[in-house]
Design a protein around this motif. Structure first.
Motif: not given
Length: 313
Positions: A1-5, A64-67, A78-82
């Motif tokens: 759901x969220x990936x931070x690298x 940073x990836x969200x979905x 990306x931000x429509x999911x949080x």
């Protein structure tokens, strides 16, 4: 759901050419439907990490990836999911009512929120009677609940909550734990930054602890607790005239006296150490009343990894 690298964010130091690292090579991954707790002392980098994740701060480097949508390259998708609650109740207009705030912020995101829907959310938070009062006239706890209501009104799959229990009284904080579990049961994924150790123990599935801008541990809550519970011991000794002097000579500096019993609390890395301590007490004619294994709560885990006491501010 969220990936931070490999997230890095620095700021210029006043009066220096050096830069202060607020986030230093942080990597995290949130699984669908989990409650992920991010712990750390003030200044550890928790809020900066969350602000980068929701697009409010541009990092120096990292991804940073969200979905699967890259926040830096495809911000709107990306931000429509949080939805986010930042540092208490900052995501509110103070001259509007809770219902007006909810309808306004939902509308910005393209969602038409009916008043009945808004009232239902406020009811779950126990503040439906404050639905039409101006926010700046509400108590701090009520304002905090309103901020959470605004977050929930967007109806997103992912919630980023930065100190969501700040300002809540004890009863409200306990109710909030039930609310988080209920949201999880409804399929929400939650990133929770908090100093509330009781909240972490009650709801979190996994825990990351930040210190000095870096992640120092990231593990399932149950594994962390089992790791530390295996190390914690309480040894009760029968006091006599020479016991405290003997303990000091053996290198012990802290104990608790209860009647004629001296309690020593130890964190040991191996069972062998416990046997060595028992043998040492035997050789020095120190009588042991009992030995108990202790559960070590998250506050002790936090302090162990950060060498800091959790702030309540």
């Amino acid at each position: 759901m969220i990936q931070i690298k490999n997230l890095v964010k620095t700021y210029p130091k006043r009066g220096s050419k050096e830069r202060l690292k607020a986030v230093d090579d942080v990597s995290l991954e949130l699984k669908p439907g989990e409650i992920f707790a991010l712990l750390g002392p003030n200044g550890a980098g928790k809020t900066t990490t969350i602000k980068c994740a929701c697009g409010l701060i541009v990092p120096d480097s990292g991804q940073i990836k969200i979905k699967e949508h890259d926040v830096l390259k495809n911000r709107s998708k990306a931000l429509q999911h949080i939805s986010v609650v930042l540092e208490g109740n900052r995501n509110l207009y103070w001259r509007m009512t809770p219902v007006e705030n909810m309808k306004y912020f939902a509308g910005i995101r393209g969602k038409h929120l009916k008043k009945t829907e808004a009232l239902e959310i406020l009811k779950t938070l126990g503040i439906e009677e404050k639905a039409n009062e101006i926010v700046h006239k509400l108590s701090r706890g009520m304002q905090q609940k309103t901020a959470i209501a605004v977050c929930l009104a967007a109806g997103t799959d992912i919630l980023l909550l930065d100190e969501p229990t700040l300002g809540l009284d004890v009863n409200s904080a306990v109710e909030f734990r039930s609310l988080l579990k209920n949201l999880q049961e409804r399929g929400k994924t939650i990133l929770l930054s908090t100093h509330d150790m009781n909240l972490v123990e009650a709801v979190a599935d996994r825990v990351a602890i930040m210190s000095k801008a870096r992640i120092v541990v990231c593990e399932e809550k149950k594994k962390l607790l089992s790791l530390f519970s295996a190390r914690g011991y309480k040894i009760c000794l029968i006091e006599n005239d020479s016991l405290q002097k003997k303990l000091r000579n053996l290198g012990f500096t802290e104990w608790h006296k209860d009647g004629n019993i001296i309690e020593i609390h130890l964190n040991l890395t191996t069972s062998k150490q416990l046997y060595e301590i028992i043998e040492m007490f035997k050789n020095n004619q120190i009588e042991i009343e009992s030995i108990e294994r202790e559960l070590v709560n998250f506050e002790k885990i936090f302090i162990s990894y950060t060498n800091d006491t959790p702030s309540q501010s």
